[in-house]
Design a protein around this motif. Structure first.
Motif, mmCIF file in Angstrom:
data_model
loop_
_atom_site.group_PDB
_atom_site.id
_atom_site.type_symbol
_atom_site.label_atom_id
_atom_site.label_comp_id
_atom_site.label_asym_id
_atom_site.label_seq_id
_atom_site.Cartn_x
_atom_site.Cartn_y
_atom_site.Cartn_z
ATOM 1 N N GLY A 99 1.074 -1.183 -0.144
ATOM 2 C CA GLY A 99 0.035 0.330 -0.132
ATOM 3 C C GLY A 99 0.723 1.308 0.275
ATOM 4 O O GLY A 99 2.461 1.222 -0.134
ATOM 5 N N SER A 100 0.160 2.801 0.753
ATOM 6 C CA SER A 100 0.995 3.267 -0.079
ATOM 7 C C SER A 100 0.003 4.881 0.611
ATOM 8 O O SER A 100 -1.224 4.631 0.769
ATOM 9 N N ASN A 101 0.540 5.437 1.586
ATOM 10 C CA ASN A 101 0.090 6.845 2.382
ATOM 11 C C ASN A 101 0.312 8.177 1.207
ATOM 12 O O ASN A 101 1.660 8.371 1.832
ATOM 13 N N ILE A 102 -0.711 8.808 1.139
ATOM 14 C CA ILE A 102 -0.042 10.048 0.424
ATOM 15 C C ILE A 102 -0.841 11.749 1.136
ATOM 16 O O ILE A 102 -2.104 11.401 1.401
ATOM 17 N N PHE A 103 -0.071 12.089 1.619
ATOM 18 C CA PHE A 103 -0.593 13.896 1.677
ATOM 19 C C PHE A 103 0.596 14.657 0.941
ATOM 20 O O PHE A 103 1.447 14.263 1.368
ATOM 21 N N GLY A 104 -0.649 15.969 0.950
ATOM 22 C CA GLY A 104 0.284 16.746 0.409
ATOM 23 C C GLY A 104 -0.401 18.360 1.623
ATOM 24 O O GLY A 104 -1.997 17.821 1.861
ATOM 25 N N ASN A 105 -0.418 19.337 1.711
ATOM 26 C CA ASN A 105 -1.066 20.339 1.962
ATOM 27 C C ASN A 105 -0.234 21.610 1.338
ATOM 28 O O ASN A 105 1.072 21.974 0.821
ATOM 29 N N LEU A 106 -0.961 22.558 1.431
ATOM 30 C CA LEU A 106 -0.174 23.950 0.544
ATOM 31 C C LEU A 106 -0.846 25.200 1.475
ATOM 32 O O LEU A 106 -2.007 25.778 1.890
ATOM 33 N N ALA A 107 0.139 25.484 2.265
ATOM 34 C CA ALA A 107 -0.557 26.914 2.791
ATOM 35 C C ALA A 107 -0.602 28.117 1.882
ATOM 36 O O ALA A 107 0.893 28.947 1.128
ATOM 37 N N VAL A 108 -1.818 28.493 1.168
ATOM 38 C CA VAL A 108 -1.594 29.749 0.180
ATOM 39 C C VAL A 108 -1.477 29.949 0.905
ATOM 40 O O VAL A 108 -0.901 31.480 -0.277
ATOM 41 N N SER A 109 -1.930 30.781 1.976
ATOM 42 C CA SER A 109 -1.448 32.099 2.840
ATOM 43 C C SER A 109 -1.187 31.951 4.040
ATOM 44 O O SER A 109 -1.948 30.838 4.698
ATOM 45 N N SER A 110 -0.932 32.717 4.807
ATOM 46 C CA SER A 110 -1.023 33.397 6.715
ATOM 47 C C SER A 110 -2.036 32.622 7.262
ATOM 48 O O SER A 110 -2.709 32.281 8.118
#
Length: 866
Positions: A677-688
């Motif tokens: 299996g795999s776990n994929i996580f992403g996060n985007l800090a668009v702004s503060s």
């Protein structure tokens, strides 16, 4: 030789100190670019023989000026006022503490830097030969423009990647206000939490759940029930330990989840009030603390009530008899659930000396769960209807839990060198009963049935751990542990025809299970960090388990003793901003009381469940490869893993030999699993002010085993398939203390040995307003507010039967939350707490779905031996 001591909870901290230390020196150099002459920069945690040595020391603590909490890994640069050049550097540990050793006499200034905070310079530091300087607390200010604004400082505040775990910081969760721990765990990458609160990690429910690095008997029986007793507001972070080191107990083949609650390191007196009210539940929490000098006390209580919870169930099952006859049962039912949960604790800590501390605590948990179900059961033989049975079921699941711990910690002058002794006593008493009435079509009682099941799980633990550094970049740990457990379960069956008093049921004899288990273990672990930024953590643990078991009706159960050697290896490497991790470990999974208990749960006569006292532990080998990287404002983490489980404890369903159309669910050591299996996580800090995250989990599993088909005969069974889940979350912060948050999760159907379990969805949204004085807030949150109910479709089959189940869960909810802080506190330097007992070695119960299919909560008790 220039050495900088630092504290280290986990081996990854050393690696982070090296990386961040480089950054601190670079920042300091940029702040004071006076001389152009080339210099060698000292790196924290490494040697530089060209740096002059002194005999003075500078220490202190770095804290957030607004939130009064430690600023972990803040960079500290020591700058000479003569040359205006940085001559030394250090990094604060996870408690905010920093230390500069072997400082030459002279005049200096200190530069403090960390992402999301304003740089701060402390001037006028005069170091005299042989004299140490304690700066006390150094406060850093956030880069927010106004007090009303909240600055989102980036993904690393939300997710921390370490050599053996992933840390999810849950303090900013708006929608969880007034909720419980299951609401928080739903948002943690790699975890899946179903609508009953059952937790799985990478598709495996064989996990250990710890609270503040130690077990609790509130978790001992049912993780889902235990999570309802932990208020979401009190959770600071959740650690997902996918590759546990040898320091942890060998139990938990899927991994370990460690829930860290908020703690107070302030001087003075305070009282926090948290309350919420909604159409599905209400809560009230009061937590007070008092600290004066070396001594501190805490007293807290949390109460939560759930109500208006409705479940509709449809179940259609067919048995194919050996004589060619076909028996079919169709069930329609409606259930209502309610529950009251409480968690009360008293804590004490005392600094016996500068390098010795004592901590103690008492926690009491209570659970009162009530479930009512009304069923109509239609029976058919060869397509001809043979009758209809109406049955009302009332189930009571009550428990009282006591945990008592006393822990001692001794630290030494050498950094990272410490010795601890931890003790714990726990007891969990449970009552799990059901009353069933069979009725006619005109609602007249035909007969009554009652199952009484009392059980308890008590354990005493003694543990000692020692760790010491070897040179500057190596750490060795070793320790020993003993756990003594005693589990018992007593069950009775009563029966009466209409109008008669209840008496012993001649068809169901009473019985009892006594199960004593002693586990003795020892471990050693070695951590090595190279100058090229490799970190290796390897170790081995050996555990010997002895069991003495008997039943009232069958006498002694012969279960052989067994020993297990459990190795673990974790390797990490930072390459140009990308962290790579490779890990291997072996884990064992001992059966729990829900799997062992021979009590027969016949609340639904067509779906009977029973445990198996002869179960043996299962063994799992795990391997994982992970990578994480921050690209400007985007953080990405991807992990690929594989596991192989032998002697798997599997829930199996078989046709009843004596009850037409009936099915019996039990547990057997008949399975094996191969999973990728795999776990994929992403996060985007668009702004503060805007933060968006997305995650997905993929698991392909192949199950093999031998399923019983009746008459003492078994046959080979296999099943395979892809399990997929994923979701997203978003967070907004605005002016004047306003904030908003949204979350959605979708779980696909799950592969089982004899079929597939239905998937589900969940979503929530909330808004919060902080008061101007920052002492309180008010919020509004909703869950599944656009959906009437969720539908879960489950199928099981074999050559002897087919079973189709549809569950409709009504979870539309909204709640209003309120928090307020009373009292005035002043900052005190954080102290290193004593270590505590960490029993993470027992398998939980089933997936919980059979409770709904079977028409009631199984009367098997929920205490578990480990």
């Amino acid at each position: 030789m220039n050495q900088h001591p630092y504290h280290l909870k986990h081996a990854m901290k050393k690696f982070l100190l090296i990386c961040v230390g480089l950054l601190s020196v670079q920042l300091a150099s940029a702040q004071f670019p006076i001389s152009t002459a080339p210099q060698r920069k000292a790196i924290p945690g490494t040697a530089d023989d060209n740096t002059p040595k002194g005999n003075s020391k500078i220490t202190g603590f770095v804290v957030d000026s607004a939130m009064t909490k430690a600023v972990e890994f803040a960079s500290v640069a020591l700058v000479s006022k003569t040359t205006n050049k940085p001559v030394d550097g250090a990094v604060a540990d996870d408690k905010g503490k920093f230390t500069l050793n072997k400082v030459l006499a002279g005049d200096y200034k200190l530069l403090f830097t960390f992402i999301g905070y304003e740089n701060k310079t402390v001037d006028g530091i005069k170091v005299e030969k042989g004299k140490d300087i304690d700066l006390g607390v150094v406060k850093l200010s956030s880069k927010a423009k106004t007090l009303e604004e909240v600055t989102v400082t980036g993904q690393k505040d939300l997710i921390e990647e370490k050599v053996d775990r992933l840390v999810y910081n849950a303090e900013k969760d708006i929608t969880a206000k007034g909720g419980d721990a299951s609401d928080v765990l739903r948002k943690v990458p790699m975890l899946s939490v179903d609508l009953q609160g059952n937790v799985s990690l990478r598709g495996s429910s064989n996990i250990r759940v710890l609270i503040n690095n130690k077990p609790s008997t509130i978790v001992a029986g049912s993780v889902a029930d235990a999570l309802k007793q932990i208020p979401a507001d009190m959770i600071k972070s959740v650690e997902v330990i996918t590759s546990p080191s040898a320091k942890y107990d060998a139990e938990g083949s899927g991994g370990i989840i460690n829930i860290i609650t908020k703690k107070n390191t302030l001087q003075g007196l305070s009282l926090n009030v948290d309350a919420g009210v909604g159409n599905r539940g209400s809560n009230l929490s009061l937590n007070g603390s008092y600290r004066k000098g070396k001594m501190g006390f805490s007293l807290g209580g949390f109460g939560r009530a759930n109500y208006n919870l409705k479940v509709d169930v449809f179940n259609d099952q067919t048995n194919f008899g050996p004589n060619g006859n076909t028996s079919r049962t169709i069930q329609n039912g409606t259930g209502k659930n309610s529950g009251q949960f409480g968690n009360y604790n008293l804590g004490f800590d005392y600094d016996m000396a500068k390098n010795q501390s004592l901590t103690a605590g008492v926690r009491y948990g209570v659970r009162n769960m009530l479930n009512t179900q009304d069923y109509d059961i239609q029976s058919f033989v060869n397509g001809n209807k043979t009758g209809t049975l109406f049955r009302d079921i009332d189930t009571k699941n009550l428990s009282g839990t006591v945990d008592v711990n006393v822990d001692y910690l001794h630290t030494y002058k050498k950094p990272q060198q410490e010795w601890s002794i931890s003790t714990m006593y726990s007891r969990n008493d449970l009552t799990n009963n059901y009353d069933a009435n069979d009725k006619s079509a005109v609602d007249a009682i035909l007969n009554r049935q009652k199952n009484i099941n009392h059980s308890n799980n008590q354990e005493a633990t003694l543990q000692t751990d020692y760790q010491t550094p070897i040179r500057k970049n190596q750490l060795i740990e070793f320790g020993a542990k003993g756990i003594m457990r005693k589990v018992s379960s007593n069950y009775d069956y009563l029966y009466a025809n209409a109008g008669d008093p209840l008496t012993q049921d001649p068809k169901q004899p009473s019985g009892a299970l006594d199960y004593d288990q002693n586990v003795v273990g020892g471990y050693t672990s070695y951590t090595y960090t190279t100058k090229s930024r490799y970190t290796l953590k390897a170790g081995a643990r050996y555990e010997h388990t002895s069991i003495s078991a008997s039943t009232r009706e069958g006498g002694e159960i012969h279960i052989p003793n067994y020993g297990n050697l459990v190795p673990s290896v974790n390797l990490s490497k930072s390459i140009k901003g990308t962290m790579l991790k490779l890990g291997y470990n072996r884990r064992i999974q001992r059966p729990g009381i829900q799997q062992l208990n021979p009590n027969i749960n016949a609340a639904n006569p067509q779906n009977i469940s029973i445990g198996n006292p002869l179960l043996r532990p299962e063994l799992t080998d795990n391997i994982e490869l992970g990578a994480s990287r921050t690209i400007k404002k985007f953080f990405l983490n991807a992990t690929f893993f594989g596991r192989k489980t032998d002697n798997m404890i599997t829930q199996v369903v078989q046709s009843s030999d004596t009850l037409a159309g009936g099915l019996i669910t039990t547990y057997q050591n008949i399975g094996s699993e191969h999973a990728l299996g795999s776990n994929i996580f992403g996060n985007l800090a668009v702004s503060s002010k805007i933060n968006i995250g997305i995650f997905s989990n993929f698991l392909y599993s192949q199950l093999k085993g031998k399923a019983p088909i009746g008459g003492g005969i078994s046959q080979d069974v296999s099943n395979s398939g892809l399990n997929v889940s994923g979701g997203f979350f978003t967070q907004f912060t605005f002016k004047n203390g306003w904030g908003a948050q949204g979350f959605a999760f979708l779980q696909g159907s799950q592969v089982q040995l004899q079929g597939r379990r239905g998937g589900f969805g969940f979503y929530s949204a909330g808004v919060k307003k902080d008061f101007k004085n920052k002492k309180g807030s008010i919020g509004l949150a909703g869950e599944n507010f656009l959906t009437k109910n969720f539908h879960m479709h489950t199928q099981n089959s074999s050559p002897q039967f087919t079973q189709v189940s549809d569950i409709y869960i009504f979870m539309r909810g909204v709640r209003l939350t309120f928090t307020y802080k009373i009292g005035k506190m002043t900052m005190d330097a954080p102290r290193k707490k004593g270590k505590s007992v960490n029993n993470d070695d027992v398998k939980t119960g089933g997936d919980g779905m059979n409770q709904q299919q079977g028409g009631g909560t199984p009367s098997t008790g929920t205490a578990r031996p480990r």
